[in-house]
Design a protein around this motif. Sequence first.
Motif, PDB file in Angstrom:
ATOM      1  N   GLY A 161      33.172  49.724  47.733  1.00  0.00           N
ATOM      2  CA  GLY A 161      32.736  51.136  47.697  1.00  0.00           C
ATOM      3  C   GLY A 161      33.877  52.130  47.724  1.00  0.00           C
ATOM      4  O   GLY A 161      33.711  53.137  46.889  1.00  0.00           O
ATOM      5  N   LEU A 162      34.773  51.920  48.540  1.00  0.00           N
ATOM      6  CA  LEU A 162      35.719  53.263  48.590  1.00  0.00           C
ATOM      7  C   LEU A 162      36.690  52.944  47.327  1.00  0.00           C
ATOM      8  O   LEU A 162      37.152  54.204  47.053  1.00  0.00           O
ATOM      9  CB  LEU A 162      36.599  52.744  50.096  1.00  0.00           C
ATOM     10  N   LYS A 163      37.029  51.627  46.965  1.00  0.00           N
ATOM     11  CA  LYS A 163      37.745  51.553  45.705  1.00  0.00           C
ATOM     12  C   LYS A 163      37.133  52.398  44.532  1.00  0.00           C
ATOM     13  O   LYS A 163      37.918  52.994  43.584  1.00  0.00           O
ATOM     14  CB  LYS A 163      38.147  50.175  45.453  1.00  0.00           C
ATOM     15  N   SER A 166      37.424  55.798  44.671  1.00  0.00           N
ATOM     16  CA  SER A 166      38.516  56.487  44.351  1.00  0.00           C
ATOM     17  C   SER A 166      39.116  56.252  42.952  1.00  0.00           C
ATOM     18  O   SER A 166      39.971  56.626  42.439  1.00  0.00           O
ATOM     19  CB  SER A 166      39.767  55.967  45.305  1.00  0.00           C
ATOM     20  N   GLY A 167      38.032  55.652  42.255  1.00  0.00           N
ATOM     21  CA  GLY A 167      38.264  55.230  40.797  1.00  0.00           C
ATOM     22  C   GLY A 167      39.245  54.376  40.590  1.00  0.00           C
ATOM     23  O   GLY A 167      39.747  54.067  39.374  1.00  0.00           O
ATOM     24  N   SER A 168      39.710  53.323  41.426  1.00  0.00           N
ATOM     25  CA  SER A 168      40.566  52.264  41.160  1.00  0.00           C
ATOM     26  C   SER A 168      39.889  51.081  40.635  1.00  0.00           C
ATOM     27  O   SER A 168      40.635  49.996  40.325  1.00  0.00           O
ATOM     28  CB  SER A 168      41.646  52.121  42.421  1.00  0.00           C
ATOM     29  N   ILE A 169      38.643  51.000  40.623  1.00  0.00           N
ATOM     30  CA  ILE A 169      38.047  49.767  40.011  1.00  0.00           C
ATOM     31  C   ILE A 169      36.591  50.219  39.398  1.00  0.00           C
ATOM     32  O   ILE A 169      35.878  51.379  40.364  1.00  0.00           O
ATOM     33  CB  ILE A 169      37.858  48.655  41.283  1.00  0.00           C
ATOM     34  N   SER A 170      36.041  49.601  38.733  1.00  0.00           N
ATOM     35  CA  SER A 170      34.904  50.047  38.385  1.00  0.00           C
ATOM     36  C   SER A 170      33.613  49.279  39.075  1.00  0.00           C
ATOM     37  O   SER A 170      33.758  48.178  39.884  1.00  0.00           O
ATOM     38  CB  SER A 170      34.635  49.547  36.869  1.00  0.00           C
ATOM     39  N   LEU A 171      32.210  50.030  38.915  1.00  0.00           N
ATOM     40  CA  LEU A 171      31.183  49.649  39.765  1.00  0.00           C
ATOM     41  C   LEU A 171      30.817  48.275  39.295  1.00  0.00           C
ATOM     42  O   LEU A 171      30.458  47.162  40.210  1.00  0.00           O
ATOM     43  CB  LEU A 171      30.007  50.542  39.628  1.00  0.00           C
ATOM     44  N   GLY A 172      30.978  47.836  37.994  1.00  0.00           N
ATOM     45  CA  GLY A 172      30.608  46.575  37.626  1.00  0.00           C
ATOM     46  C   GLY A 172      31.473  45.619  37.997  1.00  0.00           C
ATOM     47  O   GLY A 172      30.949  44.277  38.274  1.00  0.00           O
ATOM     48  N   ASP A 173      32.761  45.721  38.167  1.00  0.00           N
ATOM     49  CA  ASP A 173      33.628  44.879  38.825  1.00  0.00           C
ATOM     50  C   ASP A 173      33.404  44.652  40.466  1.00  0.00           C
ATOM     51  O   ASP A 173      33.441  43.314  40.654  1.00  0.00           O
ATOM     52  CB  ASP A 173      35.078  45.298  38.691  1.00  0.00           C
ATOM     53  N   GLN A 175      30.411  44.762  41.552  1.00  0.00           N
ATOM     54  CA  GLN A 175      29.244  44.135  41.599  1.00  0.00           C
ATOM     55  C   GLN A 175      29.512  42.605  41.350  1.00  0.00           C
ATOM     56  O   GLN A 175      29.018  41.711  41.745  1.00  0.00           O
ATOM     57  CB  GLN A 175      28.421  44.561  40.348  1.00  0.00           C
ATOM     58  N   ALA A 176      30.323  42.159  40.368  1.00  0.00           N
ATOM     59  CA  ALA A 176      30.733  40.942  39.872  1.00  0.00           C
ATOM     60  C   ALA A 176      31.433  40.263  40.980  1.00  0.00           C
ATOM     61  O   ALA A 176      31.138  39.126  41.289  1.00  0.00           O
ATOM     62  CB  ALA A 176      31.584  40.778  38.500  1.00  0.00           C
ATOM     63  N   PHE A 177      32.286  41.053  41.659  1.00  0.00           N
ATOM     64  CA  PHE A 177      32.915  40.508  42.740  1.00  0.00           C
ATOM     65  C   PHE A 177      32.196  40.168  43.922  1.00  0.00           C
ATOM     66  O   PHE A 177      32.296  39.083  44.317  1.00  0.00           O
ATOM     67  CB  PHE A 177      34.106  41.507  43.438  1.00  0.00           C
ATOM     68  N   ILE A 178      31.061  40.708  44.285  1.00  0.00           N
ATOM     69  CA  ILE A 178      30.293  40.775  45.330  1.00  0.00           C
ATOM     70  C   ILE A 178      29.460  39.155  45.050  1.00  0.00           C
ATOM     71  O   ILE A 178      29.320  38.435  45.866  1.00  0.00           O
ATOM     72  CB  ILE A 178      29.143  41.550  45.419  1.00  0.00           C
ATOM     73  N   GLN A 179      29.156  38.957  43.718  1.00  0.00           N
ATOM     74  CA  GLN A 179      28.333  37.682  43.258  1.00  0.00           C
ATOM     75  C   GLN A 179      29.590  36.791  43.621  1.00  0.00           C
ATOM     76  O   GLN A 179      28.984  35.617  44.042  1.00  0.00           O
ATOM     77  CB  GLN A 179      28.091  38.013  41.942  1.00  0.00           C
ATOM     78  N   TYR A 180      30.466  36.921  43.114  1.00  0.00           N
ATOM     79  CA  TYR A 180      31.847  35.784  43.464  1.00  0.00           C
ATOM     80  C   TYR A 180      31.990  35.565  44.808  1.00  0.00           C
ATOM     81  O   TYR A 180      32.123  34.382  45.327  1.00  0.00           O
ATOM     82  CB  TYR A 180      32.888  36.088  42.711  1.00  0.00           C
ATOM     83  N   SER A 181      31.762  36.479  45.831  1.00  0.00           N
ATOM     84  CA  SER A 181      31.975  36.226  47.119  1.00  0.00           C
ATOM     85  C   SER A 181      30.989  35.515  47.729  1.00  0.00           C
ATOM     86  O   SER A 181      31.127  34.727  48.725  1.00  0.00           O
ATOM     87  CB  SER A 181      32.264  37.619  47.930  1.00  0.00           C
TER      88      SER A 181
END
Length: 478
Positions: A161-163, A166-173, A175-181
Amino acid sequence: MPLRYFDDQPRGEILSRATNDTDNIAQSLQQTMGQLVTSLLTVVAVLAMMFVISPILALIAVVTVPVTVVVTAFIGKRSQPQFIAQWAATGKLNGHIEEMYGGHTLVKAFGRQKESAETFTEHNQALFTSGFRAQFISGVIQPAMMFISNLNYVLVAVVGGLKVASGSISLGDVQAFIQYSRQFSQPLTQVAGMAGLVQSGVASAERVFELLEAAEQSAEPAEPARPEQVRGRVAFENVSFSYSPDRPLIENLSLTVEPGQTVAIVGPTGAGKTTLVNLIMRFYEVTGGRITIDGVDIAEMSREELRSNIGMVLQDTWLFGGTIAENIGYGAENATRAQIEAAAEAAHVDRIAHTLPDGYDTVIDEEGAAVSAGEKQLITIARAFLAEPAILILDEATSSVDTRTEVLIQRAMSKLRKGRTSFVIAHRLSTIRDASLILVMENGQIVEQGTHESLLAAGGAYARLHEAQFAQPVAEVE
């Protein structure tokens, strides 16, 4: 394994290791190995995708792995002793069941059903306690892993959420990362949840390997010696033996038995009579001196070669599940039906077979339920007849037969012993009067030897044994 190992271990305990423990190892492997491989491949693949999306978030997720290992190891150290105790208790319980089943007649004869049931309850309670503790403690692992997985989810969500902010990562990425985690944590949780199965398998494996690593019997000679012709000359040369180093049983025993002689061994219980013949069979190894057959040290012969020349009839009869003919035929490989029936006739088994509906094809079980104790002994004697050995060992072989049958067996044995070296252990002195040589043993030593008449005339230990059996209704034992 040497015979001593089986003498020292309860049969039920050995059977439990060979059945319950090996079965538990197989089940543990079947239920964990496939899942373990799948989980490992899933973790590697998901971790690769996580690093592609965001190395920083991937490192946060990986931090939970050592925490998982530490927690699993911490709980595992406390559950493993309980799994060991569980399978040890299973062995004791099986040992008690096997013992009570084998001696159920004796238990009922002495009215010990209640005590037997109480002992069973104690062993069963010990099994329940250790099993409950093992499953409870190991069962804590999976909830703990889920808790760590949820912490990982929270950390990834917060940092992601922090990233995003700050605009360093998109919301879709994110969301995808949370699924992978989630997919990354799930196999770790599953593997941790299998820790109980693995620990149970390891506990059983320790018991099986303990059996496999026990001291084995001495190896066979690389080039076994064998007599040119087995005539049956047996010599004991300064033989010593002890079951434990601090309690010698036989010391410096020297004896020579010529081919065709019948040697009777008598003496009180515990004098070493059966031990003497067990040494000839190499069921036990001598601790000093040597035993030779026709000049060849039996330690230099292969056990198979040695025992193929020796026939043995024990006081404790043994029959396996099969027909009477098959039990007799056990004495000689590839024996014909005519040979089996001839041996049976010589041992007076034919009259038993003819009273049964299927004759020699009557099926008896391991306990010999279809025949009496005396009839079982006759069948084992017929087995020895069939083997036609050069050396014959009879360990109180007529103890379970009636007087009339004993006379018939004695006549048959006289024919069987003709031309063969025979060792006869007997408590009833009437059965060994015609022996070529009588040895009187006390405390592992031969205190007297000679013929029946010469030993009676000497008035020593043999004369006292004879007097105790025949001269007085009640004899005073010194």
